[in-house]
Design an enzyme around this catalytic site. Sequence first.
Site, PDB file in Angstrom:
ATOM      1  N   GLY A 180     -10.939  -0.138  -6.731  1.00  0.00           N
ATOM      2  CA  GLY A 180     -10.512  -1.393  -6.133  1.00  0.00           C
ATOM      3  C   GLY A 180     -10.184  -2.379  -7.221  1.00  0.00           C
ATOM      4  O   GLY A 180     -10.409  -2.111  -8.406  1.00  0.00           O
ATOM      5  N   ASN A 189     -22.079  -5.296  -3.644  1.00  0.00           N
ATOM      6  CA  ASN A 189     -22.283  -5.724  -2.258  1.00  0.00           C
ATOM      7  C   ASN A 189     -21.097  -5.377  -1.361  1.00  0.00           C
ATOM      8  O   ASN A 189     -21.119  -5.659  -0.177  1.00  0.00           O
ATOM      9  CB  ASN A 189     -22.523  -7.238  -2.219  1.00  0.00           C
ATOM     10  N   MET A 204     -10.602  -6.223  -6.779  1.00  0.00           N
ATOM     11  CA  MET A 204     -10.818  -7.504  -6.090  1.00  0.00           C
ATOM     12  C   MET A 204     -10.381  -8.697  -6.921  1.00  0.00           C
ATOM     13  O   MET A 204      -9.894  -9.684  -6.382  1.00  0.00           O
ATOM     14  CB  MET A 204     -12.297  -7.643  -5.741  1.00  0.00           C
ATOM     15  N   PHE A 259      -9.967   6.393  -8.129  1.00  0.00           N
ATOM     16  CA  PHE A 259     -10.265   7.220  -6.966  1.00  0.00           C
ATOM     17  C   PHE A 259      -9.649   6.597  -5.727  1.00  0.00           C
ATOM     18  O   PHE A 259      -9.755   5.392  -5.485  1.00  0.00           O
ATOM     19  CB  PHE A 259     -11.776   7.400  -6.749  1.00  0.00           C
ATOM     20  N   ALA A 317     -18.576  -2.876   0.786  1.00  0.00           N
ATOM     21  CA  ALA A 317     -18.972  -1.820   1.726  1.00  0.00           C
ATOM     22  C   ALA A 317     -19.182  -0.505   0.973  1.00  0.00           C
ATOM     23  O   ALA A 317     -20.161   0.214   1.215  1.00  0.00           O
ATOM     24  CB  ALA A 317     -17.902  -1.667   2.798  1.00  0.00           C
ATOM     25  N   VAL A 318     -18.280  -0.180   0.041  1.00  0.00           N
ATOM     26  CA  VAL A 318     -18.464   1.041  -0.749  1.00  0.00           C
ATOM     27  C   VAL A 318     -19.716   0.909  -1.613  1.00  0.00           C
ATOM     28  O   VAL A 318     -20.524   1.836  -1.704  1.00  0.00           O
ATOM     29  CB  VAL A 318     -17.235   1.329  -1.637  1.00  0.00           C
ATOM     30  N   TYR A 376       0.871  -1.176   0.000  1.00  0.00           N
ATOM     31  CA  TYR A 376       0.000   0.000   0.000  1.00  0.00           C
ATOM     32  C   TYR A 376       0.906   1.224   0.000  1.00  0.00           C
ATOM     33  O   TYR A 376       1.936   1.230   0.660  1.00  0.00           O
ATOM     34  CB  TYR A 376      -0.871  -0.035   1.266  1.00  0.00           C
TER      35      TYR A 376
END
Lengths: 388, 388
Positions: free
Chosen positions: A289, A193, A291, A313, A195-196, A82
């Site tokens: 993201g 689905n 995933m 973003f 969280a964001v 990260y």
Amino acid sequence: MLSTRSINLVTRPLSAVNAIRLSSSSSKIQASAMVYSNYGKPSEVLSIHKHYLPELKPEDVHIRFLAAPINPADCNQVEGAYPIKPPFTNALGSHDPVAVGGNEGVAEIIAAGEQVKGFKVGDKVIMANAGKGTWRTHAALPATDVQLLPGFNQDVSLVHAATLTVNPSTAYRMLKDFTLLQQGDFIIQNGANSAVGQSVIQLANAWGLKTINVVRDRPNLDELRQYLTSLGATHIITEEELSKRETRSKLKEWLNGRKLRLALNCVGGKNATELGRYLDHEGKHVTYGAMAKQPMQVPAAPLIFKNISFHGFWVSRWTDTHSAQERESMLADLIDLIKQKKLKEPIWEKVSWKVNAPEEETLKTFREAVDKGITGYGKGKQILVFDE
Amino acid sequence: MLSTRSINLVTRPLSAVNAIRLSSSSSKIQASAMVYSNYGKPSEVLSIHKHYLPELKPEDVHIRFLAAPINPADCNQVEGAYPIKPPFTNALGSHDPVAVGGNEGVAEIIAAGEQVKGFKVGDKVIMANAGKGTWRTHAALPATDVQLLPGFNQDVSLVHAATLTVNPSTAYRMLKDFTLLQQGDFIIQNGANSAVGQSVIQLANAWGLKTINVVRDRPNLDELRQYLTSLGATHIITEEELSKRETRSKLKEWLNGRKLRLALNCVGGKNATELGRYLDHEGKHVTYGAMAKQPMQVPAAPLIFKNISFHGFWVSRWTDTHSAQERESMLADLIDLIKQKKLKEPIWEKVSWKVNAPEEETLKTFREAVDKGITGYGKGKQILVFDE
């Protein structure tokens, strides 16, 4: 200015503090922190470090954490994957230089230095920026590292407060900052689905926008459909359905003349490319993201002839490049929506961190939770809740 | 208001006009046009249609073409693979409905209708927008379909004038519109030897910008290096070199602390992805072509963590969405640079279109040229030059 609460903390049985050095520059506030001294799999490299908070400096606050999530990005951070890498230091009196895990959370001010303005003991605060370490019972930090939650009251849960700056803030900015959306406009998102994704559905719904929500096929799809619909999802479609040719006419029917100008992607790979295919001229494709851990393929034609552009973003960058006022205004909006019951807590699972529990027990619970946190799945967001 | 020139045209031997219908609503100006009545391989579907221009309408101009390029996009248009699709019509008196090929070119006004303002016979004009058909000897068009070339004089060749609105304009806009570049800043581009690529090198050089130019490896690489260097290229590197790990340090040396914030891509595929890898935070990756006919892979990390965004550029859209004044100001800048010898003609090959030559000869020459035009290679840009 020390609260009764912080004084109580040091009246614990001595057995619990055996391992802790108490130097002349220490306060009497005993803290535990989930630390790592090198990068690796979180459940393997994390350990508990006990220490006393340093004496209160004039510009610092002492805080005790109330709740802190284990976000997937926090786990990537411990893995060294990260971009925000808190430095390994001996500041907490550890033998090896360490960093404290976690980036988000809600805490209570238990003491404020004499030069600190705007905070008083008992105030609930969140982190003003990422990388300060929230997986710990207590911290001593410059007051500029924390901020008040505008409008915070009993209608806003600790879980809400602890999780507001990453997921709902990401959803909020992505819906606001890339293209001008008007009431009745549609957006499309995958990983709906997540969280964001859940925040996107609720914010869109609150703002009169419609959502096309792509999810992976799964055994309990109907249950998920029901849940997302209860949050305000307009349409739900599986990744498999989206890739079918006939879906084009179905989407056309759904859109009913409206243009699709915003796609939100946290999956990557083929599905991210699919989203782009449905965007109209001038559409914006925003990735937050990955995933599926696969790059997406971007063909030239939509870039050139439809002027579709691909963006990313990252809420930490947004925070760093925008004023505290802008952030506060967003958080105030989000808290308003929470109070209006338009923004629910994420689905979450409690990870208990009892301040007085044996170290091994806390670590075991935490390690189980962090493995679920990495995938972002499990029964919901893993949230550390600090109880005495 | 007919020029001597246009009167001369109708004094040709009758043999050449045998096939042409002369109706009561026709002028006496005989024209040939390269037309197609269905989409397909240009060298197969194109044919010559001879006709008389219609009588001059009050708001129209009659023009005779002087030069017109065969751009790769023109060929895609004939193939039906281009978003601008001129309608098939019988307006030219053809048996089947046809469209005229070509989008760019320079022409001379040979007659102007009584309501036409701002043009006089003898004026050199270019097309005000795409899709009007420039592969023809003459045309009758609304005066709004053509525009004067600001500052056009003998220092500006017909080839320059005929090729200004697509390639140099694309280079100009891409360097100006995506990110603010300052003297000494670097840009990186692939397909650097393309017509746009050559314009990019020259404009960048004229504006004090530095270029890193990626080209495919080839037998005559040294020759190409020399040529691009003569245009003002700062650095030249092959696609193969770019993909090597050690190139990173070489580029770092070249940049010497400057940030790389603009990448221009007309290749696609792996090489387009490579370009993105070298972009700095906030970098813009702009696609204007897809020579490799492969989509590029876009990984999530640079989108999210470096805020790199991927865009497309299409000069026809730019023209449609910007005012005539803005276009004129750009063309005036380009013509200034031509006069200052800072912007050369593209490398080009003459495709002779003799107004009086037998139809078969013109068609044969054209078909050979158009096959070269499709690839964009050949010995340079294929340019129709109309001689009597």
